[in-house]
Scaffold this motif. Sequence first.
Motif, PDB file in Angstrom:
ATOM      1  N   CYS A   1      18.189  -4.928  95.105  1.00 21.35           N
ATOM      2  CA  CYS A   1      16.940  -5.714  95.106  1.00 21.35           C
ATOM      3  C   CYS A   1      15.948  -5.147  96.115  1.00 21.35           C
ATOM      4  CB  CYS A   1      17.237  -7.178  95.422  1.00 21.35           C
ATOM      5  SG  CYS A   1      18.158  -8.037  94.126  1.00 21.35           S
TER       6      CYS A   1
ATOM      7  N   VAL B   1      12.175  -3.254  95.458  1.00 23.14           N
ATOM      8  CA  VAL B   1      10.946  -3.574  96.193  1.00 23.14           C
ATOM      9  C   VAL B   1      10.370  -2.318  96.846  1.00 23.14           C
ATOM     10  CG1 VAL B   1       9.990  -4.861  98.146  1.00 23.14           C
ATOM     11  CG2 VAL B   1      11.615  -5.969  96.596  1.00 23.14           C
TER      12      VAL B   1
ATOM     13  N   LEU C   1       6.865  -0.266  96.010  1.00 20.33           N
ATOM     14  CA  LEU C   1       5.868  -0.065  97.062  1.00 20.33           C
ATOM     15  C   LEU C   1       5.565   1.417  97.279  1.00 20.33           C
ATOM     16  CD1 LEU C   1       6.997  -2.688  99.755  1.00 20.33           C
ATOM     17  CD2 LEU C   1       4.919  -2.755  98.372  1.00 20.33           C
TER      18      LEU C   1
END
Length: 471
Positions: free
Chosen positions: A368, A372, A376
């Motif tokens: 997870c 992310v 980004l």
Amino acid sequence: MNNKLKNVLVNSGYAIFSNLLSMFVSTLVILVLPKLIGVESYGYWQLYLFYVSYVGFFHFGWIDGIYLKYGGSHFEDLDERKFYSQFVMYILFQSVIAFLIFIYGLVYTTDSDKQFIFEQLGITLLLTNVRFFIIYILQTTNRIKQSSAITILDRFLYAVLLIGFILVDINHYQMMIYVDVLARFMSLLYGLYLCRSILCKNLSYFKLDYFEVIDNIKVGSNLMLSNVASLLIIGTVRLGIERQWDIATFGKVSLTLSISNLMMIFINAVGIVIFPMLKRLERGKLSILYTSLRNVLMPFMLGILLLYYPLKLVLVNWLPHYMESIKYMVLIFPMAIYEGKMSLLINTYLKALRMEKYILRVNIRTVCLSLVLTLLTTVVFKNLDLAIVSIVVLLAFRCIVAEQAVARELEIHVKSDIYFEVLLTMVFIVAGWFLPPMIAIILYIVCYGVYLWMKKASLHATVRNLKQSLS
């Protein structure tokens, strides 16, 4: 020398020898082929390897369950009918999945190169996963010599055929894939020969046993999912790079990862040997052995980082077309520290303690976080530097969280060691990226020397503890 220690050394010797051969072949592929086949072709080869790394997902924990349930057993004590029946059902199951992947490549892929990769991937999946079944049986019963022989044959055939084709100037990536498939097939046949007393029976010996299949998958699914999640930690970042940049950039980054991962070959070899031993070891000795192994592994791995500088010098001159990717090696070279500790110590102990669910939870959390960070770094900021740095951050996060669980279970204290290891990692990365090489080397050596001095007492106690654990 007591028998336990002798067995560990002998089995480690076989495993390490087979992995030395793997390392030789990996070095050939990593350092020689990029020079011969071009950046784009090497990118497709790396894409094939990237997909192959996920074929283990498609046994859905079946063989992991066998590994966990029967770990520490003796080969002669295995139920022949049960294992033969499992093997037959497993082959049929894998054949269906391989066929579906093959059809997907033919029907849904328009790029001819990627279509070829998917077609070969279907064949590779069947050969690899069936061979995994055999290797897991041998490793489960501590027949490390035989399981190592399968790996040795595979890599030997691959190296010989690959060198032969290179010498006659046939060096496109399709040839490399054909050679890989052939080597896997031949080593599978040899594995069948080694386990013929169990796996090569008359079909009348077969007994349909769904309950055993379901139980194996139930037991092994957590470990399988955690293994897949583990692959996705780096795989998500690599996929983000492949999607955001071109195949050449993907190949260059993959080259850097491959070089940084060479040391993992040795670590994995020792981990294979340790698991059956831990399953047979008294609970009270596990903490002593963990601390001792940690005291040996971590100073060694942190010292290995110094190899980066001479290695970089060699690579810059050998692979000038990969100059851009080689500079990134300083950012991800420390991944070997955290991958090594996770593979040899933490995962091995968590499996021996039957804490597979915790492995899964930690890996899912890290995946997870990987999603992310990948979004980004590759989509929002479109920064390749940050994407590569995130790999070490992710592996360090997973390793630290998982080790805390092992420490709690074994009632040992490792926080201060973790702090020093993270600090040394940061010194290596920051100094290597921002400072001139000579200053960076001196700074890291000084910090590493301080670390060794502080670990002096622990290192002296390690030999005594190892003897006590294995006696």
